[in-house]
Design a protein around this motif. Structure first.
Motif, PDB file in Angstrom:
ATOM      1  N   ASP A  27       0.811  -1.217   0.000  1.00  0.00           N
ATOM      2  CA  ASP A  27       0.000   0.000   0.000  1.00  0.00           C
ATOM      3  C   ASP A  27       0.846   1.269   0.000  1.00  0.00           C
ATOM      4  OD1 ASP A  27       0.849  -0.513   2.625  1.00  0.00           O
ATOM      5  OD2 ASP A  27      -0.854   0.560   3.488  1.00  0.00           O
ATOM      6  N   VAL A  28       2.146   1.132   0.210  1.00  0.00           N
ATOM      7  CA  VAL A  28       3.054   2.282   0.191  1.00  0.00           C
ATOM      8  C   VAL A  28       3.722   2.442  -1.174  1.00  0.00           C
ATOM      9  CG1 VAL A  28       5.124   3.279   1.281  1.00  0.00           C
ATOM     10  CG2 VAL A  28       3.424   2.093   2.675  1.00  0.00           C
ATOM     11  N   LEU A  29       3.768   1.389  -1.964  1.00  0.00           N
ATOM     12  CA  LEU A  29       4.467   1.409  -3.246  1.00  0.00           C
ATOM     13  C   LEU A  29       4.010   2.521  -4.198  1.00  0.00           C
ATOM     14  CD1 LEU A  29       4.840  -2.412  -4.032  1.00  0.00           C
ATOM     15  CD2 LEU A  29       6.642  -0.809  -3.344  1.00  0.00           C
ATOM     16  N   PRO A  30       2.715   2.900  -4.238  1.00  0.00           N
ATOM     17  CA  PRO A  30       2.323   3.994  -5.150  1.00  0.00           C
ATOM     18  C   PRO A  30       3.074   5.294  -4.902  1.00  0.00           C
ATOM     19  CG  PRO A  30       0.386   2.811  -4.416  1.00  0.00           C
ATOM     20  CD  PRO A  30       1.526   2.289  -3.599  1.00  0.00           C
ATOM     21  N   TYR A  31       3.614   5.480  -3.708  1.00  0.00           N
ATOM     22  CA  TYR A  31       4.321   6.716  -3.383  1.00  0.00           C
ATOM     23  C   TYR A  31       5.787   6.691  -3.801  1.00  0.00           C
ATOM     24  CZ  TYR A  31       0.017   7.217  -0.803  1.00  0.00           C
ATOM     25  OH  TYR A  31      -1.317   7.282  -0.471  1.00  0.00           O
ATOM     26  N   LEU A  32       6.155   5.660  -4.565  1.00  0.00           N
ATOM     27  CA  LEU A  32       7.461   5.613  -5.228  1.00  0.00           C
ATOM     28  C   LEU A  32       7.371   6.085  -6.679  1.00  0.00           C
ATOM     29  CD1 LEU A  32       8.971   2.172  -4.124  1.00  0.00           C
ATOM     30  CD2 LEU A  32       9.770   4.442  -3.455  1.00  0.00           C
ATOM     31  N   ALA A  33       6.169   6.080  -7.240  1.00  0.00           N
ATOM     32  CA  ALA A  33       5.993   6.325  -8.673  1.00  0.00           C
ATOM     33  C   ALA A  33       5.852   7.815  -8.985  1.00  0.00           C
ATOM     34  CB  ALA A  33       4.756   5.577  -9.171  1.00  0.00           C
ATOM     35  N   PRO A  34       6.233   8.233 -10.198  1.00  0.00           N
ATOM     36  CA  PRO A  34       5.976   9.619 -10.614  1.00  0.00           C
ATOM     37  C   PRO A  34       4.472   9.905 -10.578  1.00  0.00           C
ATOM     38  CG  PRO A  34       7.415   8.493 -12.171  1.00  0.00           C
ATOM     39  CD  PRO A  34       6.887   7.440 -11.245  1.00  0.00           C
ATOM     40  N   SER A  35       4.128  11.164 -10.330  1.00  0.00           N
ATOM     41  CA  SER A  35       2.724  11.572 -10.344  1.00  0.00           C
ATOM     42  C   SER A  35       2.611  12.911 -11.069  1.00  0.00           C
ATOM     43  CB  SER A  35       2.172  11.651  -8.914  1.00  0.00           C
ATOM     44  OG  SER A  35       2.936  12.543  -8.116  1.00  0.00           O
ATOM     45  N   ARG A  36       1.397  13.432 -11.149  1.00  0.00           N
ATOM     46  CA  ARG A  36       1.108  14.612 -11.976  1.00  0.00           C
ATOM     47  C   ARG A  36       2.115  15.751 -11.749  1.00  0.00           C
ATOM     48  NH1 ARG A  36       1.085  18.713 -14.013  1.00  0.00           N
ATOM     49  NH2 ARG A  36      -0.591  20.070 -14.756  1.00  0.00           N
ATOM     50  N   TYR A  37       2.390  16.099 -10.499  1.00  0.00           N
ATOM     51  CA  TYR A  37       3.259  17.226 -10.201  1.00  0.00           C
ATOM     52  C   TYR A  37       4.646  16.817  -9.713  1.00  0.00           C
ATOM     53  CZ  TYR A  37      -0.929  20.128 -10.530  1.00  0.00           C
ATOM     54  OH  TYR A  37      -2.058  20.772 -10.978  1.00  0.00           O
ATOM     55  N   CYS A  38       4.875  15.545  -9.561  1.00  0.00           N
ATOM     56  CA  CYS A  38       6.147  15.055  -9.012  1.00  0.00           C
ATOM     57  C   CYS A  38       6.777  14.073  -9.995  1.00  0.00           C
ATOM     58  CB  CYS A  38       5.917  14.391  -7.653  1.00  0.00           C
ATOM     59  SG  CYS A  38       5.127  15.465  -6.436  1.00  0.00           S
ATOM     60  N   GLU A  39       7.443  14.596 -11.015  1.00  0.00           N
ATOM     61  CA  GLU A  39       7.997  13.758 -12.078  1.00  0.00           C
ATOM     62  C   GLU A  39       9.364  13.219 -11.643  1.00  0.00           C
ATOM     63  OE1 GLU A  39       7.536  17.150 -12.276  1.00  0.00           O
ATOM     64  OE2 GLU A  39       6.927  17.684 -14.311  1.00  0.00           O
ATOM     65  N   SER A  40       9.335  12.308 -10.708  1.00  0.00           N
ATOM     66  CA  SER A  40      10.581  11.775 -10.148  1.00  0.00           C
ATOM     67  C   SER A  40      11.442  11.088 -11.198  1.00  0.00           C
ATOM     68  CB  SER A  40      10.267  10.804  -9.009  1.00  0.00           C
ATOM     69  OG  SER A  40       9.299   9.849  -9.403  1.00  0.00           O
ATOM     70  N   ASP A  41      10.820  10.546 -12.234  1.00  0.00           N
ATOM     71  CA  ASP A  41      11.592   9.881 -13.283  1.00  0.00           C
ATOM     72  C   ASP A  41      12.472  10.860 -14.059  1.00  0.00           C
ATOM     73  OD1 ASP A  41       9.178  11.010 -14.142  1.00  0.00           O
ATOM     74  OD2 ASP A  41       9.031   9.692 -15.879  1.00  0.00           O
ATOM     75  N   ARG A  42      12.130  12.153 -14.024  1.00  0.00           N
ATOM     76  CA  ARG A  42      12.918  13.162 -14.723  1.00  0.00           C
ATOM     77  C   ARG A  42      13.984  13.804 -13.823  1.00  0.00           C
ATOM     78  NH1 ARG A  42       9.184  17.332 -17.744  1.00  0.00           N
ATOM     79  NH2 ARG A  42      11.240  17.894 -18.583  1.00  0.00           N
ATOM     80  N   LEU A  43      13.995  13.427 -12.550  1.00  0.00           N
ATOM     81  CA  LEU A  43      14.939  14.029 -11.608  1.00  0.00           C
ATOM     82  C   LEU A  43      15.925  13.013 -11.034  1.00  0.00           C
ATOM     83  CD1 LEU A  43      12.585  16.455  -9.629  1.00  0.00           C
ATOM     84  CD2 LEU A  43      14.274  17.045 -11.370  1.00  0.00           C
ATOM     85  N   MET A  44      15.979  11.814 -11.618  1.00  0.00           N
ATOM     86  CA  MET A  44      16.837  10.773 -11.042  1.00  0.00           C
ATOM     87  C   MET A  44      18.321  11.152 -11.099  1.00  0.00           C
ATOM     88  SD  MET A  44      15.033   7.211 -12.189  1.00  0.00           S
ATOM     89  CE  MET A  44      13.473   6.699 -11.454  1.00  0.00           C
ATOM     90  N   GLU A  45      18.777  11.658 -12.236  1.00  0.00           N
ATOM     91  CA  GLU A  45      20.192  12.029 -12.346  1.00  0.00           C
ATOM     92  C   GLU A  45      20.532  13.136 -11.362  1.00  0.00           C
ATOM     93  OE1 GLU A  45      23.368  13.791 -15.633  1.00  0.00           O
ATOM     94  OE2 GLU A  45      21.425  13.003 -16.306  1.00  0.00           O
ATOM     95  N   PHE A  46      19.655  14.136 -11.272  1.00  0.00           N
ATOM     96  CA  PHE A  46      19.878  15.230 -10.326  1.00  0.00           C
ATOM     97  C   PHE A  46      19.906  14.712  -8.890  1.00  0.00           C
ATOM     98  CE2 PHE A  46      17.777  18.040  -7.289  1.00  0.00           C
ATOM     99  CZ  PHE A  46      18.634  19.120  -7.293  1.00  0.00           C
ATOM    100  N   ALA A  47      18.943  13.871  -8.527  1.00  0.00           N
ATOM    101  CA  ALA A  47      18.863  13.363  -7.161  1.00  0.00           C
ATOM    102  C   ALA A  47      20.093  12.546  -6.790  1.00  0.00           C
ATOM    103  CB  ALA A  47      17.594  12.528  -6.988  1.00  0.00           C
ATOM    104  N   MET A  48      20.541  11.711  -7.710  1.00  0.00           N
ATOM    105  CA  MET A  48      21.719  10.890  -7.432  1.00  0.00           C
ATOM    106  C   MET A  48      22.971  11.752  -7.319  1.00  0.00           C
ATOM    107  SD  MET A  48      20.874   7.826  -6.877  1.00  0.00           S
ATOM    108  CE  MET A  48      22.536   7.153  -6.881  1.00  0.00           C
ATOM    109  N   ARG A  49      23.073  12.776  -8.138  1.00  0.00           N
ATOM    110  CA  ARG A  49      24.252  13.652  -8.080  1.00  0.00           C
ATOM    111  C   ARG A  49      24.308  14.416  -6.755  1.00  0.00           C
ATOM    112  NH1 ARG A  49      23.203  16.412 -12.283  1.00  0.00           N
ATOM    113  NH2 ARG A  49      22.408  18.323 -11.309  1.00  0.00           N
ATOM    114  N   GLU A  50      23.165  14.904  -6.302  1.00  0.00           N
ATOM    115  CA  GLU A  50      23.142  15.728  -5.092  1.00  0.00           C
ATOM    116  C   GLU A  50      23.135  14.898  -3.806  1.00  0.00           C
ATOM    117  OE1 GLU A  50      23.333  19.007  -4.752  1.00  0.00           O
ATOM    118  OE2 GLU A  50      23.402  19.425  -6.910  1.00  0.00           O
ATOM    119  N   PHE A  51      22.431  13.752  -3.826  1.00  0.00           N
ATOM    120  CA  PHE A  51      22.184  13.037  -2.568  1.00  0.00           C
ATOM    121  C   PHE A  51      22.556  11.553  -2.606  1.00  0.00           C
ATOM    122  CE2 PHE A  51      19.010  16.426  -3.151  1.00  0.00           C
ATOM    123  CZ  PHE A  51      19.356  17.242  -2.095  1.00  0.00           C
ATOM    124  N   GLY A  52      22.943  11.062  -3.791  1.00  0.00           N
ATOM    125  CA  GLY A  52      23.205   9.634  -3.913  1.00  0.00           C
ATOM    126  C   GLY A  52      24.367   9.144  -3.075  1.00  0.00           C
ATOM    127  N   GLY A  53      25.328  10.025  -2.758  1.00  0.00           N
ATOM    128  CA  GLY A  53      26.482   9.614  -1.981  1.00  0.00           C
ATOM    129  C   GLY A  53      26.289   9.706  -0.478  1.00  0.00           C
TER     130      GLY A  53
END
Length: 286
Positions: free
Chosen positions: A101-127
């Protein structure tokens, strides 16, 4: 424990013969948030249909109103029994162990396009070391890199817009933090509230958007805009992003007026009810 009094008045000019409204304005009832008393006031001629989401505890009101003026009010006294934990012990959960029931909050949504921010997120916080303090670092990055500016965005503005433009209102801060967390496989969602503790120079009290992140089996509260006192945030709606939890979805030609909102802390020393205060602990109201 904290006790809050919440009052709201909504007014509309309806231009069509009829208009439909779906409102999400009533305080949620959860295991940690108790509605002590409440009153909804509508014109006598207006009928209301109620629906409560048994999973997210969103309380919806559906009304149909005729052409002309429409005003309604809602008032509630709400007790919040916060769960306060030491962030050092809160862990990110591997995807293989996240409840379904928590898995839907991993997916991109209308205003939260997480799939387009993966490179940015990993660069800033992945380490960074996974856990509460990485999530808090995301909150701090958003707070420090985005400027709060009233009326600077609109209903089309998404997380990817905000990371470029670096201005926004509370929902834009929330959408960006949610998208970054999801890009790192950390479940995150939005909660609608009121901006208790905001600087009066920002204007009248208003609806507020904050973030919840799933760590160590619980949802923890973050305000990436930094304008509120988090222990004074009562829960109204919960969803993937703002598209799921508008305070008013309107169908028809309608001109809304500015909502009138009051939010006030109440105390009762004998009952152990104090003023909302800042805390370094991780906060959960779910």
């Amino acid at each position: 424990m904290n006790r809050l009094r919440y009052a709201l008045r909504l007014s509309y000019d309806i231009k069509d013969a009829t208009a439909d409204f779906i409102l999400n304005i009533e305080a949620a009832r959860t295991s940690r948030q108790h509605v002590v008393e409440e009153q909804l006031t509508l014109p006598p001629s207006i009928d209301v249909t109620r629906y409560t989401d048994t999973t997210l505890c969103n309380r919806l009101l559906r009304i149909r109103a005729p052409e002309g003026s429409l005003s309604l009010s809602y008032e509630a006294v709400v007790d919040i029994d916060h769960r306060l934990d030491d962030g050092a012990f809160l862990l990110e959960i591997p995807v293989a162990q996240i409840p379904f029931d928590v898995l839907p909050y991993l997916a991109p949504s209308r205003y939260c396009e997480s799939d387009r921010l993966m490179e940015f997120a990993m660069r800033e916080f992945g380490g960074m070391e996974p856990g509460y303090f990485r999530v808090y670092a995301i909150r701090e990055w958003v707070r420090n890199h985005v400027r709060f500016l009233s009326r600077s965005t609109n209903e089309r503005t998404s997380a990817t817009d905000t990371v470029v433009e670096r201005t926004g209102v509370c929902r834009d801060f929330a959408h960006l933090m949610i998208a970054i967390c999801r890009a790192l496989s950390i479940p995150a969602r939005m909660s609608s509230s009121l901006d208790y503790g905001a600087d009066p120079a920002m204007g009248q009290p208003d609806f507020h958007a904050v973030v919840e992140v799933y760590l160590s089996g619980h949802w923890y509260l973050f305000d990436p805009s930094g304008v509120s006192i988090p222990t004074g945030l009562l829960r109204i709606g919960t969803g993937r992003d703002a598209a799921d939890i508008p305070f008013a979805a309107i169908f028809g030609k309608v001109e809304p007026k500015r909502p009138f909102i009051e939010i006030q802390a109440l105390t009762d020393d004998a009952a152990g009810i104090g003023m909302p205060l800042f805390t370094t602990k991780a906060i959960s109201t779910w």
